[in-house]
Design an enzyme around this catalytic site. Structure first.
Site, mmCIF file in Angstrom:
data_model
loop_
_atom_site.group_PDB
_atom_site.id
_atom_site.type_symbol
_atom_site.label_atom_id
_atom_site.label_comp_id
_atom_site.label_asym_id
_atom_site.label_seq_id
_atom_site.Cartn_x
_atom_site.Cartn_y
_atom_site.Cartn_z
ATOM 1 N N LYS A 1 38.286 40.568 27.584
ATOM 2 C CA LYS A 1 39.493 39.774 27.837
ATOM 3 C C LYS A 1 39.305 38.443 27.123
ATOM 4 O O LYS A 1 38.432 37.661 27.504
ATOM 5 C CB LYS A 1 39.686 39.579 29.343
ATOM 6 C CG LYS A 1 40.993 38.890 29.704
ATOM 7 C CD LYS A 1 41.240 38.864 31.208
ATOM 8 C CE LYS A 1 42.551 38.180 31.523
ATOM 9 N NZ LYS A 1 42.868 38.171 32.952
ATOM 10 N N THR B 1 46.896 42.913 39.261
ATOM 11 C CA THR B 1 48.278 42.505 39.018
ATOM 12 C C THR B 1 49.190 43.698 38.786
ATOM 13 O O THR B 1 50.356 43.686 39.174
ATOM 14 C CB THR B 1 48.317 41.557 37.790
ATOM 15 O OG1 THR B 1 47.569 40.404 38.140
ATOM 16 C CG2 THR B 1 49.716 41.145 37.433
ATOM 17 N N THR C 1 42.752 42.735 35.514
ATOM 18 C CA THR C 1 42.266 42.557 34.140
ATOM 19 C C THR C 1 41.025 41.677 34.025
ATOM 20 O O THR C 1 40.288 41.789 33.054
ATOM 21 C CB THR C 1 43.372 41.962 33.240
ATOM 22 O OG1 THR C 1 43.836 40.759 33.837
ATOM 23 C CG2 THR C 1 44.500 42.933 33.055
ATOM 24 N N ASP C 2 40.787 40.800 35.021
ATOM 25 C CA ASP C 2 39.709 39.814 34.851
ATOM 26 C C ASP C 2 38.353 40.454 34.555
ATOM 27 O O ASP C 2 37.591 39.958 33.736
ATOM 28 C CB ASP C 2 39.588 38.933 36.103
ATOM 29 C CG ASP C 2 40.784 37.991 36.255
ATOM 30 O OD1 ASP C 2 41.675 38.039 35.393
ATOM 31 O OD2 ASP C 2 40.805 37.211 37.225
HETATM 32 N N1 GLU Z 1 42.492 38.105 39.031
HETATM 33 C C1 GLU Z 1 43.186 39.316 39.245
HETATM 34 C C2 GLU Z 1 42.384 40.542 38.833
HETATM 35 O O1 GLU Z 1 41.701 40.564 37.855
HETATM 36 C C3 GLU Z 1 44.528 39.327 38.602
HETATM 37 C C4 GLU Z 1 44.502 39.438 37.130
HETATM 38 C C5 GLU Z 1 45.090 40.735 36.669
HETATM 39 O O2 GLU Z 1 45.137 41.731 37.331
HETATM 40 O O3 GLU Z 1 45.495 40.727 35.524
HETATM 41 O O4 GLU Z 1 42.424 41.520 39.543
#
Ligand code: GLU
Length: 440
Positions: free
Chosen positions: A247, A92, A168-169
């Site tokens: 997370k 993201t 973040t995932d």
């Molecule tokens: N699901 C995606 C990832 O982890 C978007 C979530 C994000 O970046 O916060 O890359």
């Protein structure tokens, strides 16, 4: 609509409000939007349909330029800026809303990201490049090796620190993987993500990125860590231990929390101040020899969460794997007791676990997340240990246990894995269980 160019100070008048800020480059996909950087550091997108006028603020621009030039010259004579390499992997933080679909998909280039956060250039000499362009849910061991090798390359080139931008995932899996792979690294490697894409007013990308750069430039910390929002406001970020973070919320900007640990440091974003919260941390030493200890990309490691009403087949599915983490109940239990006529399956589950343990390391981790395994308290976990399940007394998260098991199997003999899984190598196992480390 206006003669203003990217970088100019402008006043944008819409039917609802008047907004002052710096005009940014409009990315290819968003020709219908004007993006303005506010003095708070936020970027906002304003639909062109709403704009009545964009006025140049020449006086302010000139003053700003002079001020900036004087500050930059002063800074240059006072100290040489440290070198930070930013390696982008996607997620993201590197994304923007695609206004045609409303979804978060389209990606910024490394150059566009740098242009969006000009403050970075005041903190360090930045070198920025894309090493992948992916969502973090698609990460595999091969990507851990790519990130580790690229970070090592930057260290060898003389970087004072590396920032890795990441979705973040699975960011906490990657941080653990890099902590193990970059053995003895003498510079900081900070993973940064964002819960809101960088083109949104509410993005956390600016605070997290700038805090990470500030932390690298102004502290003596070395090693791998995560930098994310501390709370719902933009006032501070936390540096979190690479192997003891997770997370813990699907969408909040302060989703990352330390687990069974304190945060390493707090960065007061507005006051530009760093406070170390952990008792100790590895110190920078660019001369320290880095051992790159990578992952075997062919390994098959599973995580199996115990639950009521389990079946033997769930365990048997891992027969051809190289290792398994059982995310058991609380202190380290699994459904293996035949207590009545409805639990005959459990005897078979115990036999299946024992059979797996003969073929591969099977490590316990707790689905309680907080606290430590204590597999000597109840007979259930004692029976699991007798069957060959390892990991007693660990307080690692299931994710770190998974990464560590894969890394140990990649770098050590099977007999050593059993010893090392419960030995603290990168801060992943705490010596004591601190009550203050619960729900921090
Ligand atoms: N699901 C995606 C990832 O982890 C978007 C979530 C994000 O970046 O916060 O890359």
């Amino acid at each position: 609509m206006t003669a203003a160019k990217p970088g100019d100070s402008v006043e944008v008048v819409t039917s609802e409000e008047t907004i002052k800020g710096t005009l940014l480059q409009t990315p290819e996909l968003e020709k219908g939007v004007v993006i303005i950087k506010l003095s708070s550091g936020y970027n906002i997108g304003i639909s062109k349909d709403k704009i009545k006028k964009i006025a140049l603020l020449p006086q302010q621009r000139k003053e700003e330029q002079i001020e900036k030039a004087v500050a930059a010259a002063k800074e240059k004579t006072q100290r040489k800026l440290p070198k930070i390499s930013i390696l982008h992997t996607g997620g993201t933080i590197a994304s923007k809303v695609d206004y045609r679909t409303g979804g978060v998909v389209a990606r910024f280039t490394p150059q566009e990201i740098l242009e969006m956060f000009p403050e970075l250039k005041e903190i360090a000499e930045i070198d920025s490049r894309l090493i992948r362009n992916m969502w973090s849910e698609d990460m595999r061991f091969a990507h851990y090796n790519i990130m580790a090798k690229e970070a090592a390359k930057e260290a060898a080139k003389g970087a004072d620190g590396v920032i890795i931008t990441h979705g973040t995932d699975t960011l906490h899996y990657s941080s653990a993987a890099l902590a193990f792979a970059l053995e003895g690294i003498g510079i900081p490697v900070i993973l940064v993500g964002a819960q809101r894409s960088s083109d949104r007013g509410s993005t956390d990308a600016a605070t997290n990125l700038i805090s990470a750069a500030y932390f690298i430039a102004n502290s003596d910390f070395a090693g791998v860590a995560i930098c994310m929002h501390e709370n719902m406001s933009d006032s501070s970020s936390l540096i979190l231990p690479a192997t003891k973070a997770r997370k813990m919320h699907t969408s909040r900007r302060d989703a990352f929390r330390p687990i069974n640990s304190t945060a390493t440091a707090r960065i007061d974003y507005e006051g530009r101040n760093i406070a170390f919260l952990a008792k100790d941390h590895p110190k920078k030493d660019k001369a320290r020899k880095l051992q790159l200890r990578l992952f075997n990309e062919k390994l098959k490691i599973g995580i199996l969460k115990t639950h009521p009403n389990m079946y033997t087949e769930e365990f048997a599915a891992y027969q051809k794997f190289d290792g398994l983490v059982i995310e058991g109940f609380a202190l380290g239990q699994a459904p293996i007791n035949q207590v009545d006529e409805f639990t005959t399956e459990h005897k078979r589950i115990l036999a299946a676990i024992a059979a797996l343990c003969k073929k591969m390391p099977v490590a316990m981790a707790s689905q309680s997340i907080y606290g430590r395994l204590q597999m000597n308290v109840y007979s259930t976990a004692r029976d699991l240990q007798a069957a060959g399940v390892i990991g007693n007394l660990s307080d690692m998260t299931p994710e770190t246990t998974f990464v560590k098991l894969a890394w140990l199997l990649s770098n050590y003999k099977k007999a050593e894995v059993k010893e090392l899984i419960t030995k603290n190598l990168r801060g992943e196992i705490s010596e004591r269980t601190e009550p203050a480390a619960f729900l921090v």
